[in-house]
Design a protein around this motif. Sequence first.
Motif, short mmCIF file in Angstrom:
data_model
loop_
_atom_site.label_atom_id
_atom_site.label_comp_id
_atom_site.label_asym_id
_atom_site.label_seq_id
_atom_site.Cartn_x
_atom_site.Cartn_y
_atom_site.Cartn_z
N THR A 129 -26.00 7.86 -0.40
CA THR A 129 -27.23 8.66 -0.49
C THR A 129 -28.48 7.83 -0.21
O THR A 129 -29.32 8.20 0.63
N ARG A 130 -28.62 6.72 -0.91
CA ARG A 130 -29.84 5.91 -0.78
C ARG A 130 -30.02 5.40 0.65
O ARG A 130 -31.13 5.40 1.18
N HIS A 131 -28.92 4.98 1.27
CA HIS A 131 -29.02 4.38 2.61
C HIS A 131 -29.33 5.44 3.67
O HIS A 131 -30.12 5.19 4.58
N VAL A 132 -28.71 6.62 3.52
CA VAL A 132 -29.01 7.70 4.47
C VAL A 132 -30.44 8.19 4.27
O VAL A 132 -31.15 8.48 5.25
N LYS A 133 -30.87 8.27 3.02
CA LYS A 133 -32.25 8.68 2.73
C LYS A 133 -33.24 7.72 3.38
O LYS A 133 -34.26 8.14 3.95
N ASP A 134 -32.95 6.42 3.31
CA ASP A 134 -33.83 5.43 3.93
C ASP A 134 -33.95 5.66 5.43
O ASP A 134 -35.03 5.53 6.02
N VAL A 135 -32.81 6.01 6.07
CA VAL A 135 -32.81 6.26 7.52
C VAL A 135 -33.69 7.46 7.86
O VAL A 135 -34.51 7.41 8.77
N ILE A 136 -33.53 8.54 7.09
CA ILE A 136 -34.30 9.76 7.37
C ILE A 136 -35.78 9.55 7.05
O ILE A 136 -36.65 10.04 7.78
N ASP A 137 -36.08 8.84 5.96
CA ASP A 137 -37.48 8.55 5.63
C ASP A 137 -38.12 7.72 6.74
O ASP A 137 -39.29 7.90 7.07
N ARG A 138 -37.33 6.79 7.28
CA ARG A 138 -37.85 5.91 8.33
C ARG A 138 -38.07 6.68 9.63
O ARG A 138 -39.01 6.41 10.37
N ASP A 139 -37.20 7.64 9.91
CA ASP A 139 -37.32 8.42 11.15
C ASP A 139 -36.87 9.86 10.89
O ASP A 139 -35.70 10.20 11.03
N PRO A 140 -37.79 10.74 10.49
CA PRO A 140 -37.43 12.13 10.19
C PRO A 140 -36.87 12.89 11.38
O PRO A 140 -36.27 13.96 11.21
N THR A 141 -37.05 12.37 12.61
CA THR A 141 -36.55 13.06 13.81
C THR A 141 -35.18 12.55 14.24
O THR A 141 -34.73 12.85 15.34
N ILE A 142 -34.50 11.80 13.38
CA ILE A 142 -33.24 11.16 13.74
C ILE A 142 -32.20 12.16 14.22
O ILE A 142 -31.38 11.87 15.10
N PHE A 143 -32.21 13.39 13.67
CA PHE A 143 -31.18 14.37 14.02
C PHE A 143 -31.33 14.92 15.43
O PHE A 143 -30.44 15.61 15.92
N GLY A 144 -32.43 14.60 16.07
CA GLY A 144 -32.61 15.02 17.46
C GLY A 144 -32.51 13.88 18.45
O GLY A 144 -32.71 14.07 19.65
N LYS A 145 -32.19 12.69 17.94
CA LYS A 145 -32.11 11.51 18.81
C LYS A 145 -30.79 11.48 19.57
O LYS A 145 -29.89 12.30 19.37
N ALA A 146 -30.65 10.49 20.46
CA ALA A 146 -29.44 10.32 21.25
C ALA A 146 -28.23 10.14 20.32
O ALA A 146 -28.36 9.63 19.20
N LEU A 147 -27.06 10.56 20.80
CA LEU A 147 -25.86 10.50 19.97
C LEU A 147 -25.57 9.09 19.48
O LEU A 147 -25.16 8.88 18.34
N GLN A 148 -25.79 8.10 20.35
CA GLN A 148 -25.54 6.71 19.97
C GLN A 148 -26.41 6.31 18.78
O GLN A 148 -25.93 5.70 17.82
N GLU A 149 -27.68 6.69 18.81
CA GLU A 149 -28.60 6.33 17.73
C GLU A 149 -28.24 7.06 16.44
O GLU A 149 -28.29 6.48 15.35
#
Length: 709
Positions: free
Chosen positions: A317-337
Motif C-alpha cells: 500500500t505505502r509504496h504504491v501510494k508513493d508512486v501515485i502521489d508522485r505521478d497521479p497520471t501514472i495510469f495513463g502512461k506507457a505500459l512499460q512505465e
Amino acid sequence: MKWPAHKDHAETRGTSGWKVQHVERFCIDKSNNTEFSEAINSMFQWYKNATRCYVYLSDVLKSDTENVKDPLRASWKKKFRESRWFTRGWTLQELIAPSCVEFFAQNGQRLGDKTSLEQLIHEITGVSINALRGSSLSNFSIDERMSWSNGRKTKKAEDKAYSLWGIFNVHMPLIYGEGEEKAFNRLRIEIDQQSAISRAISEQVSLLSRIPIAMGASFDSHAEEYNPTCLPGTRMGALHEITKWAEDPNAKAMFWLNGMAGTGKSTISRTLARSFSKRAQLGASFFFKRGEGDRGGVSKFFATITAQLVQREPALTRHVKDVIDRDPTIFGKALQEQFNNLILEPLSKTHSCRENNGAVVIVIDALDECDGDEDTKKIIQLFSNANSGKPLLLRTFLTSRPDLPIRLGFASVQDTYQDLLLHEIDECLIKDDIHVYFEHELGKIKAEYNTSVPNHRRLPSSWGTHSQIQILAEMATPLFISASTACRFIAEQNRKSKLDDMYLLVLEQLLSGMSNDEEEKTFDLFRRVVGSIVLLEQPLPTVALANLLDISEDTIDTLLDSLHSVLNIPPSPQSPVRLLHLSFREFLIDPLNRNKHRFWVDKSTTHRYLLKCYLHIMNKTFNLGNLNVRSLRYPLKAYDPLERPDTPTLEVQYVWPHWVYHAQELGDRTVLDDEDYHFLEDLFGHWGWQIVKFYRALGHNIQLLTRGT
C-alpha cells in the motif's frame, strides 16, 4: 440484571411491561481458566447483544411520590451521583455496550434509562453522550476512552486493565499476578497493534478508491462466478505441471498454456487461480474478454493487477501510494512505465515479507482476446523480464490461442517461458476428461429435469448410459466447448451454438483494418484455401496445397497465420494442415449458415473448383506415355526426387485417387469445359485399363467411370 441477593422473589414492572417474578444470579466458573478467559473476552459482546439490561442500585432510594419526568430535579439524584455502581471497573462496559439500560432504586422503583438519564450519567462518568447513544467507539480517541475508567476500582489490580478490553475491542489471555502496570502495558501494546492495522486498512481502502479497475476481470468476480472450473479428477496432468512450475524457485518467469479455440484453457485458468488463492500464492488475475468494456484491452490492465496486489499484499500500500502521489497520471502512461512503477518497484521493496511464502503468481487468461497486437506482445515482453536482476519471485501464467501476434511475442522472448500445448495432449486423456464432464453434466440435467416433471415424464435409468456417454465423448474430443455446447443443447433445447460465436470471433480478426476491396479479396482467398482444406478427402501440407490450387505458398501461409485457433497448422510445410474439430467444417458449409455469416463456403462451388484444379494438374503434369501407375501410392508418400526420381509430388499423388470423390459429390451438377472432357477421353481411351486397375487396387468407388456405359 443484578438484584438483591437476599431476595428470592422480587417483583417489578418497568416501561417494557415485563414482570420479573424470579431472578437467578448469573455465575461464571472462575476455577476453569478457559471458561473464565472466554467470559471476560466475550463480556462486552454479550452486553451489546442484549435487548435490554436492568441495573439495581441498592444505595439509591426513591419514594413513590417523586417526579420521574424531571430526574435532574428529583431528590434521589444526589444518591444516584454517589452510587457505588459508577465507581466499579466492570460496570463501564455494562453501561456502554447495551443499547438499552434501565435503572431501578432500592425499593424497585424505576429511575429511568440510559437515554432519559444521559446528561446526568455523562456528568457522573465523563463518558461522551454520543458514546452513550451507541456511536462506534472507534470514533473516540484512545486517551478519551482510557479517561472513562478514571476513579473506578476493581478487587484485583489487573482487572482495571482487563475491564477495558471490550472498550478497545481487544482479546488477550488472562494473567492474574502480573500486576496492574504489566496488564496496562500489554493492553497498550495490543491497542497500538490494532491501531496500526486499522490505519493500514484505512490507507488501503483510500488507495484502492484511487485506482481505476476493469470490473469483472478477476477470477472471483461476479462476471466469472458461474463459469466452470475443472471437475475433480480431470486435467490432472496439466494442473500438476503448472502447479509444479509455480512452486519451483528456479522455474521460468512465465508459463504459456497454448490451446486452440474451445480446448478448455479458461476453465484451467479459473481452477488454478482458485487453487493459488487458497494457498495465498495468487497475486492477481485478469480474464480478458473482447467486447466486455475494459476487459477487452489494456487501458486498465496494469491498474487492475495493481489493485489486486494491494488487496492481497497490504505491505504494498505505502509504496504504491508513493508512486501515485508522485505521478497521479501514472495510469495513463506507457505500459512499460506502469509495469515498472506500479508492480515491479513495489514488489521488489516488499520481497523480504514474502521470501518464505514462495512466488507471487499472476494469472492472465485469454490474452488473444486483448485488442491491439502490439499490446499483447508488450505484455509478454514485460512479464518475461519480471525477475531479471530483481530480488523477487514473480510468476506469470498466461493462456491464449496460438494467434500470430502472440506466437511472435513468445518467439521474441525465448528461454523465458515454459509452455504446454493443450491440443497436443494425448487424445485418450482428453476423451477420458470429457467423459467425466458428460457424466457430471448429464447427471445434473437428469436430476433437475426429473425434479421438475411428473413421475410419468421422468427420464428412465437407461438415459445417459456409459455407452451413450462414450459416443458423445468421442464426438466432442478434443474440444471441451463441444461437450459444453452439447450439454447446453440437451438441457435447454436451444440450437444457438457458442461454437459459432467462437469461430466468428476468430475469423473476423482476418478482416481487421481492411478496406472493402481488401475484404472481398480476402473472402475469395479464404473460400478457395480454407474451403478446400475443409472439403479435401485427405489433408495436404501447405506446399502441396499451393501447387494444387496454383496459389503461392507465402499467400497461403499468411492467411493461415491467423487461423491457428481453428486449424491444426504444423510448423513444417511438409506436414498436413488438419481440422481441429469437424464442427468448424460444419460451421463453414452448413446451408443454414448461408445468410448468418460472411465466411460461409458453398460446398458445390468448392468441389467444382477442386475438380478443375485436379484435372489441370493431371493434364499439366503427366506425359501419358510415361505414366508409372505403381508410383501413385496410397497413403501419400513424401516427394523426394533424390531418393525416388519417379515419385510424383504430393499433390499429384493426391489428385489421382481423389478426383473421383469430388466429382461424385457434385453428381449431376458436374460441369466441365471442353478441354477437360477431351483430356478425360484421351486419358481413358489410352490408359483406361491401367486407371481401372489402379482404382481397384485402392479400393475406391469407380461408379463415375462406368456411368452411362
